[in-house]
Every structure is written in structure tokens, then in C-alpha cells.
Design a protein around this motif. Structure first.
Motif, PDB file in Angstrom:
ATOM      1  N   LYS A  92     -13.556   3.401  -0.988  1.00 30.23           N
ATOM      2  CA  LYS A  92     -13.823   2.034  -1.454  1.00 30.23           C
ATOM      3  C   LYS A  92     -14.197   2.014  -2.944  1.00 30.23           C
ATOM      4  CE  LYS A  92     -15.386   0.487   3.106  1.00 30.23           C
ATOM      5  NZ  LYS A  92     -14.068  -0.011   3.458  1.00 30.23           N
ATOM      6  N   GLU A  96      -8.870   3.258  -0.204  1.00 33.61           N
ATOM      7  CA  GLU A  96      -9.517   2.579   0.912  1.00 33.61           C
ATOM      8  C   GLU A  96     -10.700   3.367   1.484  1.00 33.61           C
ATOM      9  OE1 GLU A  96      -6.929   1.277   3.994  1.00 33.61           O
ATOM     10  OE2 GLU A  96      -6.048  -0.331   2.771  1.00 33.61           O
ATOM     11  N   PHE A 144      -1.524  -5.503   0.016  1.00 35.09           N
ATOM     12  CA  PHE A 144      -2.912  -5.592  -0.420  1.00 35.09           C
ATOM     13  C   PHE A 144      -3.025  -6.738  -1.419  1.00 35.09           C
ATOM     14  CE2 PHE A 144      -0.864  -2.791  -3.501  1.00 35.09           C
ATOM     15  CZ  PHE A 144      -1.352  -3.260  -4.717  1.00 35.09           C
ATOM     16  N   TRP A 193      -7.108   1.258  -5.997  1.00 33.91           N
ATOM     17  CA  TRP A 193      -8.217   1.258  -5.039  1.00 33.91           C
ATOM     18  C   TRP A 193      -7.912   2.204  -3.886  1.00 33.91           C
ATOM     19  CZ3 TRP A 193     -12.989  -0.914  -5.009  1.00 33.91           C
ATOM     20  CH2 TRP A 193     -13.667  -1.013  -3.794  1.00 33.91           C
ATOM     21  N   LYS A 205       0.817  -1.205   0.000  1.00 34.97           N
ATOM     22  CA  LYS A 205       0.000   0.000   0.000  1.00 34.97           C
ATOM     23  C   LYS A 205       0.858   1.266   0.000  1.00 34.97           C
ATOM     24  CE  LYS A 205      -3.705  -2.242   2.649  1.00 34.97           C
ATOM     25  NZ  LYS A 205      -4.529  -2.171   3.883  1.00 34.97           N
ATOM     26  N   HIS A 228      -4.196   1.401  -2.954  1.00 34.41           N
ATOM     27  CA  HIS A 228      -3.669   0.144  -3.478  1.00 34.41           C
ATOM     28  C   HIS A 228      -3.336   0.363  -4.952  1.00 34.41           C
ATOM     29  CE1 HIS A 228      -6.401  -2.199  -0.419  1.00 34.41           C
ATOM     30  NE2 HIS A 228      -5.758  -1.180   0.141  1.00 34.41           N
TER      31      HIS A 228
END
Length: 304
Positions: free
Chosen positions: A172, A169, A192, A167, A131, A151
Motif C-alpha cells: 500500500k 497493492e 485501477f 502503487w 493492473k 498500479h
């Protein structure tokens, strides 16, 4: 990884790419004539390590057929071929500039913001599936946003800017961030899971630019002058390009999603390109043209 080793790896890939298939003896003859060679053949163990390092670092397989000829496995992945070509092009340009006697002021290049500062870390994080935490100063925010946990899935370069896609976090969802807007970045000691169905090419399969969209692709038709058509034949606007040739014009058809970048790319061609379909894209184009014309008319009126 030492720079001279990278040069040797790319030399081997470039040589096999240009010649197609070569025996070890043929490779050694070319090696001994190259600027990297020291007049001696490549030792068998060293050659083995080069092949393995090329596979691990660049995902390029060098195979050997029954006749003892080595060659690059092109595979069926178009993106891998594009990456290999980009790698070789970069090496060719770098070598040409290094060996050239032309003064530096006679070679004009475009800068790629943040490529040196953050791109290596992003690539390392992608490889390690680790990450990232960074601060981002987006153009649409009054102040920078800190501590974004991300990610990184893959990177893409568009118009001399590097972007990372992955991605986020907190929200989302999948986001795209320009590396030149990143103000600080560190790798987080936490891994991740890369999606098993991840296909970076599919993300932008029918997209001009870097704007992600869930909308379906549309059949985009444009009419061009004969002169502009020559440029599109030499350098296609998009890989879905199809052409209908007429006496005084050509019609090009594409399968594309409608977005900001598409509108501005088409506008950049000026009067040489006219959008025929779909209707929504024509409206987007005309709205942008009206806004531009209005700005100029206001300036002229204020100066009178």
C-alpha cells in the motif's frame, strides 16, 4: 498501429515544429517532397484523421488560426514539451540512420535493457488503467519475488534504464521498479483508479535519479573549474541551476533532495567539482571517498 502511420504522424509534428506555422498548401508542398509522400497532396479527410490520431496517441494538439495556418499548441506543460522533443529527436535519429549509407558497425549506440520486452505492456497498462502482475528480481533479494500486483502510474528513463512508478497493492505504497529486473509480466483484467492529483513531474521535481524521498529539498552549492562550468552552462545539471561567475571558478546552486544518485553523480565529475553545502552532503561525499580510498589501500597492502 501501423508503423508507416506512426512515421506520417511524427513527420507532420516534426514539420510543424520546425516551420512554426504552415497553411495546408505549404504542408502539401513539403509532404510531396518528403520520402513518405507519393507525389500527391494529403487528402482533407486523411489530414483530419492524422490530427485526431496525433492528439489521441501523443497528446499533441495541432490548431488552426484565422489565417488558415496550422501550428502545434505548445501549452504550459513543460513535460509535454520535453516529451514532444524526445519524440522528434527519436524520429530524427531513426530517419537519419535509415537513410544513411554508413555501415552499421560505424554507428555505436547504448542498449536500453527491457525497453522492447516490457515497456510497451507497461505503457498500454497506463493508458488502459489496468493492473499489472509481475515477477521481480531485485538486487537486494536472494530470490525473485512473484505475483506483485501493481498500479502503473508513469514511466521514467534514467541512465539507459526504464523504470515504472506506481502503487503496490500489498505494501500500500508507491514503489519504483526497474524494467530490466522484471522476469515476467502480464496485464490483469482489472482496472485501477488513477489518482486525480497525480503529477508525475512533481514526483522527481527536486531529485537526481529515481530514488523517491519525502525529505525536503536542500540548497546544494558546488564550486567548479571554469572548464567544467562551460559544460554545466551547455547542459545544466538540473533545471534549478543558478550560477555565480568568479575569476577562477563558478559556484552553482541547486534545489535538490539528498540521495544516493546525487552523491554518485557529483563524484563522477572528479576534482572539477567541490561540494560547498549543505554539510550533510559534504559528509556523504567524503564518506564515499574515504571508503573508496580504503578499498584501494587494502588492495595495495595485500599485494606488497
Amino acid at each position: 498501429m501501423a508503423r508507416d502511420l506512426i512515421s506520417r504522424y511524427i513527420w507532420l509534428v516534426d514539420t510543424l515544429n520546425r516551420y512554426g506555422k504552415l497553411t495546408r498548401e505549404e504542408i502539401d508542398r513539403l509532404w510531396m517532397r518528403s520520402s513518405l509522400g507519393d507525389g500527391a497532396p494529403i487528402p482533407p479527410r486523411t489530414f483530419f484523421h492524422y490530427r485526431r490520431a496525433i492528439e489521441e496517441n501523443f497528446h499533441i494538439d495541432i490548431l488552426c488560426n484565422r489565417r488558415g495556418e496550422y501550428y502545434i499548441d505548445q501549452g504550459n506543460d513543460d513535460n509535454n514539451r520535453l516529451f514532444t522533443n524526445w519524440l522528434l529527436d527519436s524520429y530524427a535519429v531513426s530517419s537519419a540512420l535509415k537513410d544513411s549509407q554508413a555501415p552499421a558497425g560505424h554507428v555505436l549506440v547504448e542498449d536500453v535493457p527491457s525497453a522492447r520486452e516490457f515497456l510497451p505492456m507497461v505503457l498500454e497498462a497506463i493508458g488502459a488503467k489496468e493492473k499489472l502482475k509481475f515477477t521481480y528480481a531485485g538486487f537486494n533479494r536472494s530470490r525473485a519475488e512473484a505475483d506483485i500486483i501493481f498500479h502503473p502510474y508513469f514511466v521514467k528513463r534514467y541512465k539507459q534504464r526504464w523504470y515504472m512508478v506506481g502503487w503496490r497493492e500489498k505494501s500500500k505504497d508507491i514503489r519504483t521498479y526497474a524494467l530490466d529486473r522484471v522476469k515476467a509480466m502480464v496485464m490483469v483484467s482489472e482496472q485501477f483508479e488513477m489518482p486525480s492529483d497525480l503529477d508525475p513531474v512533481a514526483f522527481f521535481e527536486n531529485t537526481i535519479g529515481i530514488t523517491l524521498s519525502k525529505a525536503s529539498p536542500r540548497a546544494v552549492k558546488i564550486r567548479t573549474t571554469p572548464q567544467q562550468a562551460k559544460y554545466f552552462r551547455a547542459l545544466p545539471f538540473h533545471h534549478t541551476q543558478q550560477e555565480e561567475i568568479h575569476d577562477n571558478y563558478s559556484i552553482f546552486t541547486y534545489k535538490l533532495k539528498l540521495n544516493y544518485e546525487l552523491v554518485h553523480e557529483l563524484l563522477s565529475f572528479g576534482a572539477t567539482v567541490t561540494v560547498l553545502a549543505p554539510k550533510e552532503l559534504r559528509l556523504m561525499i567524503t564518506d564515499e571517498l574515504r571508503s573508496s580510498l580504503s578499498n584501494y589501500e587494502e588492495q595495495v597492502s595485500s599485494q606488497e
